[in-house]
Design an enzyme around this catalytic site. Structure first.
Site, PDB file in Angstrom:
ATOM      1  N   HIS A  35      41.994   2.119  71.119  1.00  0.00           N
ATOM      2  CA  HIS A  35      43.146   2.471  71.661  1.00  0.00           C
ATOM      3  C   HIS A  35      42.759   2.804  73.143  1.00  0.00           C
ATOM      4  O   HIS A  35      41.821   3.197  73.523  1.00  0.00           O
ATOM      5  CB  HIS A  35      43.683   3.735  71.068  1.00  0.00           C
ATOM      6  CG  HIS A  35      43.945   3.534  69.416  1.00  0.00           C
ATOM      7  ND1 HIS A  35      45.033   3.965  68.928  1.00  0.00           N
ATOM      8  CD2 HIS A  35      43.391   2.796  68.537  1.00  0.00           C
ATOM      9  CE1 HIS A  35      45.332   3.623  67.643  1.00  0.00           C
ATOM     10  NE2 HIS A  35      44.246   3.001  67.433  1.00  0.00           N
ATOM     11  N   HIS A  60      51.203  -0.477  74.327  1.00  0.00           N
ATOM     12  CA  HIS A  60      49.684  -0.344  74.909  1.00  0.00           C
ATOM     13  C   HIS A  60      49.521  -1.376  76.118  1.00  0.00           C
ATOM     14  O   HIS A  60      48.570  -2.384  75.962  1.00  0.00           O
ATOM     15  CB  HIS A  60      48.767  -0.698  73.697  1.00  0.00           C
ATOM     16  CG  HIS A  60      48.390   0.419  72.746  1.00  0.00           C
ATOM     17  ND1 HIS A  60      47.326   0.424  71.768  1.00  0.00           N
ATOM     18  CD2 HIS A  60      49.191   1.457  72.628  1.00  0.00           C
ATOM     19  CE1 HIS A  60      47.217   1.387  71.387  1.00  0.00           C
ATOM     20  NE2 HIS A  60      48.214   2.374  71.703  1.00  0.00           N
ATOM     21  N   ALA A  67      55.217  13.137  82.623  1.00  0.00           N
ATOM     22  CA  ALA A  67      54.918  14.520  82.706  1.00  0.00           C
ATOM     23  C   ALA A  67      53.482  14.547  83.253  1.00  0.00           C
ATOM     24  O   ALA A  67      52.776  13.673  83.260  1.00  0.00           O
ATOM     25  CB  ALA A  67      54.933  15.063  81.348  1.00  0.00           C
TER      26      ALA A  67
HETATM   27  C1  LIG Z   1      53.686   6.247  71.902  1.00  0.00           C
HETATM   28  C2  LIG Z   1      52.610   5.925  72.264  1.00  0.00           C
HETATM   29  C3  LIG Z   1      51.388   6.146  71.433  1.00  0.00           C
HETATM   30  C4  LIG Z   1      50.104   5.796  71.814  1.00  0.00           C
HETATM   31  N1  LIG Z   1      48.855   6.281  71.088  1.00  0.00           N
HETATM   32  C5  LIG Z   1      47.768   6.101  71.749  1.00  0.00           C
HETATM   33  C6  LIG Z   1      46.681   6.850  70.930  1.00  0.00           C
HETATM   34  O1  LIG Z   1      46.906   7.092  69.644  1.00  0.00           O
HETATM   35  N2  LIG Z   1      45.264   6.766  71.745  1.00  0.00           N
HETATM   36  C7  LIG Z   1      45.396   6.078  72.791  1.00  0.00           C
HETATM   37  O2  LIG Z   1      44.107   5.865  73.289  1.00  0.00           O
HETATM   38  N3  LIG Z   1      46.202   5.603  73.408  1.00  0.00           N
HETATM   39  C8  LIG Z   1      47.408   5.582  72.943  1.00  0.00           C
HETATM   40  N4  LIG Z   1      48.495   4.991  73.671  1.00  0.00           N
HETATM   41  C9  LIG Z   1      48.335   4.311  74.900  1.00  0.00           C
HETATM   42  C10 LIG Z   1      47.827   5.337  75.875  1.00  0.00           C
HETATM   43  O3  LIG Z   1      48.300   6.602  75.923  1.00  0.00           O
HETATM   44  C11 LIG Z   1      48.129   4.573  77.421  1.00  0.00           C
HETATM   45  O4  LIG Z   1      47.810   3.433  77.283  1.00  0.00           O
HETATM   46  C12 LIG Z   1      47.521   5.532  78.436  1.00  0.00           C
HETATM   47  O5  LIG Z   1      47.660   6.890  78.224  1.00  0.00           O
HETATM   48  C13 LIG Z   1      48.186   4.919  79.975  1.00  0.00           C
HETATM   49  O6  LIG Z   1      47.526   5.705  80.825  1.00  0.00           O
HETATM   50  P1  LIG Z   1      47.804   5.380  82.237  1.00  0.00           P
HETATM   51  O7  LIG Z   1      46.706   5.969  83.372  1.00  0.00           O
HETATM   52  O8  LIG Z   1      47.587   3.914  82.586  1.00  0.00           O
HETATM   53  O9  LIG Z   1      49.413   5.636  82.867  1.00  0.00           O
HETATM   54  P2  LIG Z   1      49.886   6.974  82.267  1.00  0.00           P
HETATM   55  O10 LIG Z   1      49.159   7.887  81.684  1.00  0.00           O
HETATM   56  O11 LIG Z   1      51.270   6.701  81.610  1.00  0.00           O
HETATM   57  O12 LIG Z   1      50.415   7.571  83.934  1.00  0.00           O
HETATM   58  C14 LIG Z   1      51.346   7.152  84.545  1.00  0.00           C
HETATM   59  C15 LIG Z   1      52.029   8.247  85.437  1.00  0.00           C
HETATM   60  O13 LIG Z   1      52.481   7.997  86.726  1.00  0.00           O
HETATM   61  C16 LIG Z   1      53.814   8.625  86.621  1.00  0.00           C
HETATM   62  N5  LIG Z   1      54.713   7.645  87.476  1.00  0.00           N
HETATM   63  C17 LIG Z   1      54.976   6.305  87.061  1.00  0.00           C
HETATM   64  N6  LIG Z   1      55.685   5.692  88.394  1.00  0.00           N
HETATM   65  C18 LIG Z   1      55.610   6.860  89.345  1.00  0.00           C
HETATM   66  C19 LIG Z   1      56.335   6.867  90.433  1.00  0.00           C
HETATM   67  N7  LIG Z   1      56.697   5.610  90.946  1.00  0.00           N
HETATM   68  N8  LIG Z   1      56.142   7.862  91.370  1.00  0.00           N
HETATM   69  C20 LIG Z   1      55.350   8.787  90.768  1.00  0.00           C
HETATM   70  N9  LIG Z   1      54.792   8.976  89.312  1.00  0.00           N
HETATM   71  C21 LIG Z   1      55.146   7.911  88.505  1.00  0.00           C
HETATM   72  C22 LIG Z   1      54.477   8.840  85.165  1.00  0.00           C
HETATM   73  O14 LIG Z   1      55.260   9.639  84.922  1.00  0.00           O
HETATM   74  C23 LIG Z   1      52.935   9.174  84.413  1.00  0.00           C
HETATM   75  O15 LIG Z   1      52.779  10.511  84.509  1.00  0.00           O
HETATM   76  C24 LIG Z   1      49.962   5.285  73.210  1.00  0.00           C
HETATM   77  C25 LIG Z   1      50.923   4.933  73.980  1.00  0.00           C
HETATM   78  C26 LIG Z   1      52.277   5.275  73.555  1.00  0.00           C
HETATM   79  C27 LIG Z   1      53.230   4.864  74.464  1.00  0.00           C
END
Ligand SMILES: Cc1cc2nc3c(=O)[nH]c(=O)nc-3n(C[C@H](O)[C@H](O)[C@H](O)COP(=O)(O)OP(=O)(O)OC[C@H]3O[C@@H](n4cnc5c(N)ncnc54)[C@H](O)[C@@H]3O)c2cc1C
Ligand SMILES: *[C@@H]1O[C@H](CO)[C@@H](O)[C@H](O)[C@H]1NC(C)=O
Ligand SMILES: *[C@@H]1O[C@H](CO)[C@@H](O)[C@H](O)[C@H]1NC(C)=O
Ligand SMILES: *[C@@H]1O[C@H](CO)[C@@H](O)[C@H](O)[C@H]1NC(C)=O
Ligand SMILES: *[C@@H]1O[C@H](CO)[C@@H](O)[C@H](O)[C@H]1NC(C)=O
Ligand SMILES: *[C@@H]1O[C@H](CO)[C@@H](O)[C@H](O)[C@H]1NC(C)=O
Ligand SMILES: *[C@@H]1O[C@H](CO)[C@@H](O)[C@H](O)[C@H]1NC(C)=O
Ligand SMILES: *[C@@H]1O[C@H](CO)[C@@H](O)[C@H](O)[C@H]1NC(C)=O
Length: 589
Positions: free
Chosen positions: A569, A526, A103
């Site tokens: 986190h 994570h 999302a």
């Molecule tokens: C259930 C759960 C609970 C958590 N609780 C916490 C918490 O309480 N506090 C905390 O700090 N962290 C928490 N985490 C960890 C943290 O939320 C994540 O590590 C972090 O949000 C990841 O950020 P990111 O920028 O790496 O990727 P993401 O935020 O996952 O962003 C990746 C985006 O890319 C999009 N995407 C993927 N592939 C493609 C593609 N091929 N083409 C176009 N779009 C694509 C996805 O849809 C997504 O929107 C939690 C994680 C989970 C799963």
């Protein structure tokens, strides 16, 4: 590139040459997630620069499963990619659910909202490992830049919220504060006293670069309105009026390359995007492509683009462009567990985090475990390299990474387990705890060009036995906590409450603990490390400017570049990391 109906071979041939893109922008960001939207916001501050974010998910700002500050409703819903790992050999030979948001806002739209950074030494090691400028002090400025901290109210302070003003930012886009539910009180005094009984001290601010001990944790929410604050709310909604910024819907399959290489480096011309009907288009990037698709998706996109372990790429029918064996390797996921006890306390708000050291968990056994695990490092590195196969990561590099982590744990006394408690409805005393710094190293790879939404994920949970030993020690510590005073008597604690037919009971033996945890461990969701910021010789995928080795204009900015784990986190650190990355891209640092 439009869809060439009836001429798939032609489409395939053209896809690898530079074609006229359907639309062009200066920057293309892949993924409107936690990190990607920070980059999008900061780059589009310059009105002369055009930015497109390509996101597979949609705008969910009105979905109560996103806005609610109750954790969990978005899980396994259309907001969750809900990946499954391959069966885990050392953990019951079953697949593990790996959650990730789909999302605007990415995983920050479905996560637990906890905002905790980590211990200073855990970030300083990034610089020691060969990333100049990446350390606690440099990140500290960016944590503050991203943060708009709301000072706890008097009733929240009375319910146990504590903070030190100098650790917080007050002008950033991201709301951070304590849950308004604390206004109705909490069990903080009882929990603090009980942790003290088992030798765990109170921490006045979990965001000061030292998470040791027990503290009440703030969250990424607006306490006045009681709504989640994700990266879309913080970084996108306020700047949607910018005409130079667009979010486009689509799934990025791969990066397209320009015909001409720049100074011996590969130059990205844009990305190939697949829509819901499977139709491909290309978008042009005049300046850069930034991958922010998360730890489980950015590496497979690189592989689909010909960047990765050349042997693996050839077996998938992909022409290697850059041999980079670290792509998708060094995946670090934390093994977690939930254990529930029974009591007689009415439920109340919870924000109870404890971070424990090896000395606290292992007690008298510490010297033995320190020495034994040091001797085991080379085996664990070898086992991870063997599992990844030929052309993959080097045992020697992996061992070096494990050795630095061992030193952080046993010489620098960082924390190795987190315990998150809740006094839940029905008299349930819930404990969620996990190994913070696993020694197991896994992988995530593209399985096939036709299955870009199904990465092959193998976290290799418990490949390194110390990860299980740590989780067992944490579980025993949790049990000791609940049965310590004053909680034990005031809460009339009993249990554990086991509904899985395993027969697991109180005062289990180490062997019983091990067997139980192997069969009931879960993945913490994570993951980090799968496109590590490290020197190339250490298995790095990006340099200290987050640029993919061998490319002129492709960067990765998301959890996959974090080369280690951290006690915090991840989102707190990702907001900071992405803020700093934006300044790097702008040439400001
Ligand atoms: C259930 C759960 C609970 C958590 N609780 C916490 C918490 O309480 N506090 C905390 O700090 N962290 C928490 N985490 C960890 C943290 O939320 C994540 O590590 C972090 O949000 C990841 O950020 P990111 O920028 O790496 O990727 P993401 O935020 O996952 O962003 C990746 C985006 O890319 C999009 N995407 C993927 N592939 C493609 C593609 N091929 N083409 C176009 N779009 C694509 C996805 O849809 C997504 O929107 C939690 C994680 C989970 C799963
Ligand atoms: C919210 O999640 C629940 C299940 O977790 C689901 O039944 C419901 O449809 C979701 N609501 C929206 C608006 O997506
Ligand atoms: C993986 O584990 C599941 C559940 O334990 C089992 O049903 C399935 O057959 C296993 N798959 C493989 C390939 O071993
Ligand atoms: C920070 O939050 C407060 C309280 O919601 C708000 O009044 C203020 O405008 C915010 N500051 C910024 C810079 O957004
Ligand atoms: C406090 O408790 C009351 C009664 O249960 C509830 O209605 C109210 O929403 C709670 N306040 C907060 C801020 O959670
Ligand atoms: C390690 O941390 C624990 C818990 O905070 C503390 O009690 C202990 O003194 C520390 N030990 C060293 C050697 O720093
Ligand atoms: C060392 O490795 C052996 C063999 O896997 C294992 O049994 C033992 O528990 C390990 N010890 C530690 C402290 O990691
Ligand atoms: C568990 O061990 C504690 C401490 O040794 C003891 O007091 C208690 O009675 C034991 N409980 C059970 C159910 O075995």
């Amino acid at each position: 590139m439009k869809h060439f109906f009836g001429f798939p071979f032609l489409a395939l041939a053209l896809a690898s040459a530079s074609t006229t893109p359907d639309q062009s922008f200066d920057y293309i960001i892949v993924g409107a997630g936690t990190s990607g939207l920070v980059i999008a916001n900061r780059l589009s501050e310059d009105p002369s620069v055009t930015v497109a974010v390509v996101e597979a998910g949609t705008d969910q700002r009105n979905n109560p499963n996103v806005t609610s500050t109750e954790f969990g409703s978005g899980l396994n819903s259309p907001l969750d990619w809900a990946y499954a790992s391959v069966n885990q050999t050392h953990a019951g030979n079953r697949p593990f659910a790996m959650h990730a948001g789909k999302a605007w806002g990415g995983t920050s739209a479905i996560n637990g909202m906890t905002y905790i950074r980590g211990n200073k030494a855990e970030f300083d090691v990034w610089e020691t490992l060969g990333n100049p400028g990446w350390n606690w002090d440099s990140l500290f400025a960016y944590y503050k830049k991203s943060e708009n901290y709301t000072v706890p109210t008097d009733s929240q302070l009375a319910a146990g919220a504590t903070y030190q003003r100098q650790n917080h930012g007050f002008k950033g886009p991201l709301h951070v504060g304590y849950t308004p539910a604390l206004e109705n009180g909490s069990y903080a005094p009882l929990v603090i006293d009980t942790w003290a009984t088992v030798g765990v001290a109170h921490n006045p601010d979990l965001n000061r670069g030292d998470v040791h001990g027990f503290g009440m944790g703030p969250q990424t929410l607006d306490p006045a309105l009681n709504v989640r604050w994700d990266s879309a709310t913080a970084y996108l909604h306020p700047v949607e009026g910018r005409s130079n910024l667009q979010v486009l819907r689509g799934t990025v399959k791969r990066i397209t390359w320009a015909d001409k290489a720049g100074k011996g480096k590969l130059v990205a011309s844009g990305v190939e995007v697949v829509d819901e009907n499977g139709e491909s288009t290309t978008l042009g990037a005049k300046k850069e492509v930034v991958l922010s698709a998360g730890s489980l998706r950015s590496p497979p996109i690189l592989e689909a683009s010909g960047v990765g372990n050349s042997r693996t790429l050839k077996s998938l029918g992909i022409t290697p462009q850059i041999d980079l064996p670290g792509v998708g390797e060094n995946l670090i996921e934390q093994p977690a567990h939930i254990l529930v006890f029974s009591g007689n306390l009415p439920s109340a708000a919870s924000a109870y985090h404890a971070f424990l050291t090896a000395a606290q968990l292992f007690g008298d056994e510490l010297p033995t475990i320190e020495a034994e695990s040091r001797a085991n490092l080379s085996h664990w590195a070898q086992a991870a390299a063997d599992a990844s196969g030929p052309g993959g990561p080097s045992t020697c590099a992996l061992e070096k990474l494990l050795r630095y982590q061992h030193d952080l744990i046993f010489q620098q006394n960082i924390t190795i387990a987190e315990v998150l408690l809740a006094i839940a409805p029905g008299g349930l005393l819930a404990s969620n705890y996990w190994t913070l710094f696993p020694f197991s190293r896994g992988s995530v790879h593209l399985g096939s060009m036709d299955q870009i939404n199904a990465p092959v994920i193998d976290p290799r949970l418990f490949l390194a036995d110390l990860d299980l030993l740590t989780l067992v020690a944490a579980g025993k510590f949790v049990e000791k906590f609940w049965f310590s005073e004053p909680l034990k008597t005031q809460g009339d604690v009993d249990g554990p409450v086991i509904s899985d037919g395993s027969g697991f009971t109180r005062n289990a033996t180490d062997a019983e603990w091990r067997a139980y945890l192997q069969n009931t461990v879960i993945a913490n969701s994570h993951p980090t490390g799968s496109a590590s910021m490290l020197p190339r010789a250490l298995g790095g995928v990006v340099d200290a400017e987050l640029r993919v080795y061998g490319t002129a204009n492709v960067r990765v900015v998301d959890a996959s570049v974090i080369p280690t784990q951290v006690s915090g986190h991840l989102t707190a650190t990702l907001y900071s990391l992405a803020e700093r990355a934006a300044d790097i891209i702008k040439g400001l640092v």
